[in-house]
Design a protein around this motif. Structure first.
Motif, PDB file in Angstrom:
ATOM      1  N   LYS A 139      -6.294   5.119  -9.309  1.00  0.00           N
ATOM      2  CA  LYS A 139      -5.246   5.835 -10.023  1.00  0.00           C
ATOM      3  C   LYS A 139      -5.905   6.461 -11.235  1.00  0.00           C
ATOM      4  N   LYS A 171     -10.384   2.325 -10.905  1.00  0.00           N
ATOM      5  CA  LYS A 171     -10.374   1.686  -9.592  1.00  0.00           C
ATOM      6  C   LYS A 171      -9.713   0.318  -9.734  1.00  0.00           C
ATOM      7  N   LYS A 187       1.265   4.254  -3.008  1.00  0.00           N
ATOM      8  CA  LYS A 187       1.208   5.707  -2.808  1.00  0.00           C
ATOM      9  C   LYS A 187       2.341   6.380  -3.570  1.00  0.00           C
ATOM     10  N   ILE A 221      -6.269  -5.059  -1.265  1.00  0.00           N
ATOM     11  CA  ILE A 221      -6.168  -3.600  -1.336  1.00  0.00           C
ATOM     12  C   ILE A 221      -7.098  -3.081  -2.426  1.00  0.00           C
ATOM     13  N   ALA A 259      -7.684   0.501  -4.505  1.00  0.00           N
ATOM     14  CA  ALA A 259      -6.989   1.767  -4.750  1.00  0.00           C
ATOM     15  C   ALA A 259      -7.484   2.385  -6.051  1.00  0.00           C
ATOM     16  N   PHE A 279      -0.961   6.174  -6.686  1.00  0.00           N
ATOM     17  CA  PHE A 279      -2.283   5.655  -6.378  1.00  0.00           C
ATOM     18  C   PHE A 279      -2.826   6.466  -5.204  1.00  0.00           C
ATOM     19  N   TYR A 280      -4.148   6.512  -5.062  1.00  0.00           N
ATOM     20  CA  TYR A 280      -4.754   7.234  -3.948  1.00  0.00           C
ATOM     21  C   TYR A 280      -5.997   6.474  -3.491  1.00  0.00           C
ATOM     22  N   ASP A 281      -6.630   6.944  -2.439  1.00  0.00           N
ATOM     23  CA  ASP A 281      -7.773   6.247  -1.821  1.00  0.00           C
ATOM     24  C   ASP A 281      -7.439   4.773  -1.600  1.00  0.00           C
ATOM     25  N   ILE A 282      -6.258   4.536  -1.060  1.00  0.00           N
ATOM     26  CA  ILE A 282      -5.788   3.170  -0.830  1.00  0.00           C
ATOM     27  C   ILE A 282      -6.374   2.670   0.485  1.00  0.00           C
ATOM     28  N   SER A 283      -7.058   1.540   0.411  1.00  0.00           N
ATOM     29  CA  SER A 283      -7.619   0.967   1.633  1.00  0.00           C
ATOM     30  C   SER A 283      -7.397  -0.539   1.638  1.00  0.00           C
ATOM     31  N   GLY A 290       0.822  -1.212   0.000  1.00  0.00           N
ATOM     32  CA  GLY A 290       0.000   0.000   0.000  1.00  0.00           C
ATOM     33  C   GLY A 290       0.853   1.257   0.000  1.00  0.00           C
TER      34      GLY A 290
END
Length: 179
Positions: free
Chosen positions: A85, A89, A61, A81, A83, A65-69, A57
């Motif tokens: 980009k 999604k 970043k 994961i 994510a 990539f963003y909104d990584i959960s 994760g």
């Protein structure tokens, strides 16, 4: 009659001292944090599965990539994961293996990608894939990132850290010069 004299006490305001220490301490602290992260980063082989997922994760970043959960440990439908980009999604499965990753991982991430309504599915491993996994991934349009791709992501993250280190050193020099 005795004349009373008032003695003047000159106190440096507490806030001034606090801000001076903060200005000096913060760059030094950041400098040593960056040094420790650059030279003492985790050895992937020593990480357990959950630590490996968190580490991947962090690497994502660094790759914008963003909104990584991270998904929950069980009942995650094969996805570790989620994510984003750009506008896409991604559903990502992490496999920290000492042997080759097989078709089961590709099947899981493909079905998990549909469940989470993602645009792309990726299996990331520190190892390599079997030829059957590669064939199935090509037919299902699943991206396979092996140990070589993982090393590129690590190098990219290290380059970013080195730039931050250079900025921290420059900031430290400027602060020390003007204090």
């Amino acid at each position: 009659m005795v004349k009373k004299t008032k003695t003047k006490i000159y106190l440096i305001p507490f806030q001034f001292i606090y801000h001076c220490l903060l200005i000096i301490y913060t760059p030094i602290y950041l400098f040593f944090q960056l040094i420790s992260r650059i030279f003492f980063y985790e050895n992937i082989d020593k990480l357990d599965g959950y630590q490996f997922e968190r580490y991947v994760g962090d690497l994502l970043k660094a790759d914008h990539f963003y909104d990584i959960s991270l998904t929950q440990g069980s009942n995650d439908y094969g996805i570790d994961i989620l994510a984003k980009k750009g506008k896409d999604k991604y559903a990502i499965q992490c496999k920290k293996y000492s042997s080759k990753v097989g078709v089961h991982a590709v099947q899981q991430v493909s079905s998990g990608c549909l469940y989470y309504q993602c645009d792309h599915a990726i299996v990331i491993t520190n190892s390599v894939y079997t030829s059957q996994a590669i064939t199935l991934a090509n037919s299902l349009h699943v991206l396979l990132w092996d140990g070589a791709v993982l090393k590129k992501l690590i190098n990219q993250k290290q380059t970013t850290k080195k730039r931050l280190l250079a900025f921290a050193i420059l900031t430290l020099v400027v602060v020390l010069w003007y204090t």
